[in-house]
Write an enzyme that holds these catalytic residues in place. Structure first.
Site, mmCIF file in Angstrom:
data_model
loop_
_atom_site.group_PDB
_atom_site.id
_atom_site.type_symbol
_atom_site.label_atom_id
_atom_site.label_comp_id
_atom_site.label_asym_id
_atom_site.label_seq_id
_atom_site.Cartn_x
_atom_site.Cartn_y
_atom_site.Cartn_z
ATOM 1 N N LYS A 68 51.614 40.784 61.562
ATOM 2 C CA LYS A 68 50.155 40.892 61.560
ATOM 3 C C LYS A 68 49.587 39.928 60.524
ATOM 4 C CE LYS A 68 46.489 44.416 61.259
ATOM 5 N NZ LYS A 68 46.206 45.857 61.069
ATOM 6 N N SER A 143 43.562 48.156 64.715
ATOM 7 C CA SER A 143 43.361 46.752 64.432
ATOM 8 C C SER A 143 44.602 45.887 64.659
ATOM 9 C CB SER A 143 42.892 46.575 62.999
ATOM 10 O OG SER A 143 43.902 46.952 62.094
ATOM 11 N N SER A 167 45.598 52.119 62.936
ATOM 12 C CA SER A 167 45.672 50.719 63.373
ATOM 13 C C SER A 167 47.040 50.255 63.872
ATOM 14 C CB SER A 167 45.214 49.794 62.243
ATOM 15 O OG SER A 167 43.809 49.749 62.194
#
Lengths: 468, 97
Positions: A68, A143, A167
């Site tokens: 990420k 997210s 997330s």
């Protein structure tokens, strides 16, 4: 292909780390670029150089892992999905990256996300749209949407994400992959760009429960560079993985099955519960009475911490700097105005407001006390059950662009994932069938399992039994 | 917690955010709706309840004070938007008296 399968092939000399990377790069070019959009960038040459020195005898030897874009990898971008950090290059490795490398893994690819991890659709990324591989008209969740979408799209073997209010778990659910949020303190946050420091935790997104256990094994443990990391010994997460659920007590919180849940989600989650019962688990109804206050509590505490953490983006030392400021104050204000997107601004304003002197007691201090009540709900329940089962999200993935003008509605869909962060508990999302929703066919959804603090081994054991 | 009104421009200034008029107009009702939802917390009895700042409280944990090589000046300046002579350059901060 799972890590477990690839590792077997690597050790049998049926493939090589370089061949795996080259194949992934080809799949990214064919399926990700211009389509899914999970990758913000990837650096094949650097990864190949690293692959040449990989020790295949290590537990993750030769396995590429997508990262990420809010976790620092030396020499690679770390944009956090923000224009503010669009040109930022990390000067160091996060502890999880150092640990992955020590286990033989190769960080490969920077994954799209909601800006500074604020959102649950990845639409808040300032750097591009990520689509759900199961239906390109839909969100991948967020997210950690890029991490989940790439694993679902088989353009990544496995990925790291971060979870502040769901997330990792919610995009895993929307994309039909496994997503694990470890206990707060189990994994070092050093090198993870801070959003809400009392809630943030790094974890894996994978194609199987066993893969999640393998990655957790590599990244868990104390870190002198993160004073909130815990000294507790890291158990062998694979040892009890196949022990089954016979004799375990699993709690079904009635507050998590109320109105607002899509019937297809309810039906599939209930089927998963029945399957665990058939394998010998005892299913009991439980109550987490403060559940209804979790969203309100979270949307005071998380923005408060974010407003403080994001004050570092001032345009001075790194990141975006506005041109031609009249003075230093103007430089701060213009740089932040130009560098941040709307969701980040909303949360900074909200957080600043609830921390301001006239409102601190009414909002922030009170939310911290309600957080105690939410934590106690779980402590009480875990006196009588081994783990809790629930849906991950009320519905499968919605359409891209369908959020509307009311952010509160989007916040309310976080209801099932937020409490685990507030209480610091480990929780996992595993694929739990598919359902039709809002014109979409066969959309994946997830079963959430929540376990007591540091009980990841038991969490993975139950997840393995529930995995189809 | 009866105050749902939020002066968006005032608070944004505290947070060193310059907002456009459009942003103020958009954020105002959105933030008031969020604060309206948060108001439900005021109905809970929290007397005698200790606040939770961290889910797992670890206090005063210190690492051993061992000297080590830290990041170089070059590495630390590598992301600076403007630099000169090994330092970060900013607009004039101090005005003449």
């Amino acid at each position: 292909m799972t890590i477990t399968t690839l590792r077997r092939q690597l050790l049998a000399w049926e493939t090589s780390p370089a061949a795996i990377l080259t194949k992934l790069a080809g799949e990214i070019a064919a399926r990700d670029q211009g389509r899914t959009g999970a990758y913000l960038s990837h650096h094949l040459d650097t990864a190949l150089a690293e692959a040449a020195n990989t020790d295949l005898s290590l537990p993750l030897g030769g396995i590429p892992i997508a990262i990420k874009d809010n976790i620092n990898v030396l020499g690679q971008p770390c944009t956090c999905g923000s224009k503010f950090l669009e040109n930022f290059i990390s000067p160091y490795d996060a502890t999880v990256i150092r640990k992955l490398r020590a286990a033989g893994a190769i960080p490969f690819g920077r994954m799209n996300q909601d800006e500074f991890a604020m959102g649950s659709s990845t639409e808040n990324s300032a750097l591009g749209i990520t689509r759900n591989p199961h239906d390109p008209t839909r969100i991948p969740g967020g997210s950690s949407g890029g991490s989940a979408a790439a694993v679902a799209d088989h353009t990544a073997i496995a990925a790291l994400g971060s979870d502040t209010g769901g997330s990792i778990r919610q995009p895993a659910s929307h994309c039909g992959v496994v997503g694990l949020k470890p206990s707060y303190g189990r994994v070092s946050r050093y090198g993870l760009v801070a959003f809400a420091s009392s809630l943030d935790q790094i974890g894996p997104l994978t194609q199987s429960v066993e893969d999640a256990a393998l990655i957790l094994q590599a990244i868990a443990g104390p870190d002198p560079l993160d004073s909130t990391s815990l000294d507790a010994p890291v158990p062998d997460y694979l040892r009890a993985l196949n022990a089954g659920v016979k004799g375990l007590k699993l709690g079904i919180p009635k507050e998590y099955f109320g109105e607002g849940i899509h019937p297809g989600v309810r039906k599939n989650v209930e089927a998963a519960i029945q399957s665990l019962a058939a394998q010998g688990a005892e299913i009991v109804e439980i109550s987490l009475p403060h559940t209804e206050h979790a969203v309100a509590t979270y949307y005071v505490i998380a923005p408060a911490e974010a407003s403080s953490n994001l004050s570092r983006y001032d345009g001075i030392r790194y990141g975006h700097r506005a041109a031609n400021p009249t003075d230093i104050l103007d430089l701060y204000k213009k740089s932040r105005e130009q560098g941040f997107g709307p969701e980040v601004k909303r949360r900074i304003i909200l957080g600043t407001y609830v921390l301001s002197s006239g409102y601190y007691d009414a909002y922030y201090s009170r939310a911290q006390k309600v957080r105690t009540l939410i934590r106690r709900d779980f402590e009480n329940v875990f006196k009588s059950v081994d783990a809790i089962l629930s849906p991950v999200a009320p519905t499968p993935a919605r359409k891209l662009g369908a959020a509307g003008a009311d952010p509160l509605q989007e916040y309310l869909s976080d209801i099932f994932t937020i409490a685990a962060n507030l209480a610091g508990l480990p929780a996992i999302s595993i694929p739990c069938g598919t359902t039709d929703f809002d014109g979409g066919k066969n959309l994946p959804l997830g079963l959430q399992i929540i376990a007591p603090h540091l009980a990841e081994a038991k969490l993975l054991q139950i997840a393995k039994a529930a995995e189809r | 917690m009866s105050h749902r009104h939020i002066d968006v421009r005032y608070v944004a200034n505290l947070a060193r955010l310059e907002l456009t008029a459009d942003e103020v107009a958009t954020f105002q009702p959105q933030l008031e709706a969020i604060l309206g939802h948060v108001e439900a917390l005021s109905k809970l009895d929290v007397s005698g309840i200790d606040p939770t700042a961290h889910a797992t409280a670890v206090f005063g944990k210190m690492r051993e004070d061992i000297p080590h090589v830290s990041l170089s000046q070059t590495a630390m300046l590598s992301n600076a938007p403007d630099q000169a002579q090994g330092q970060i350059r900013v607009p004039k901060v101090v005005t003449e008296a």
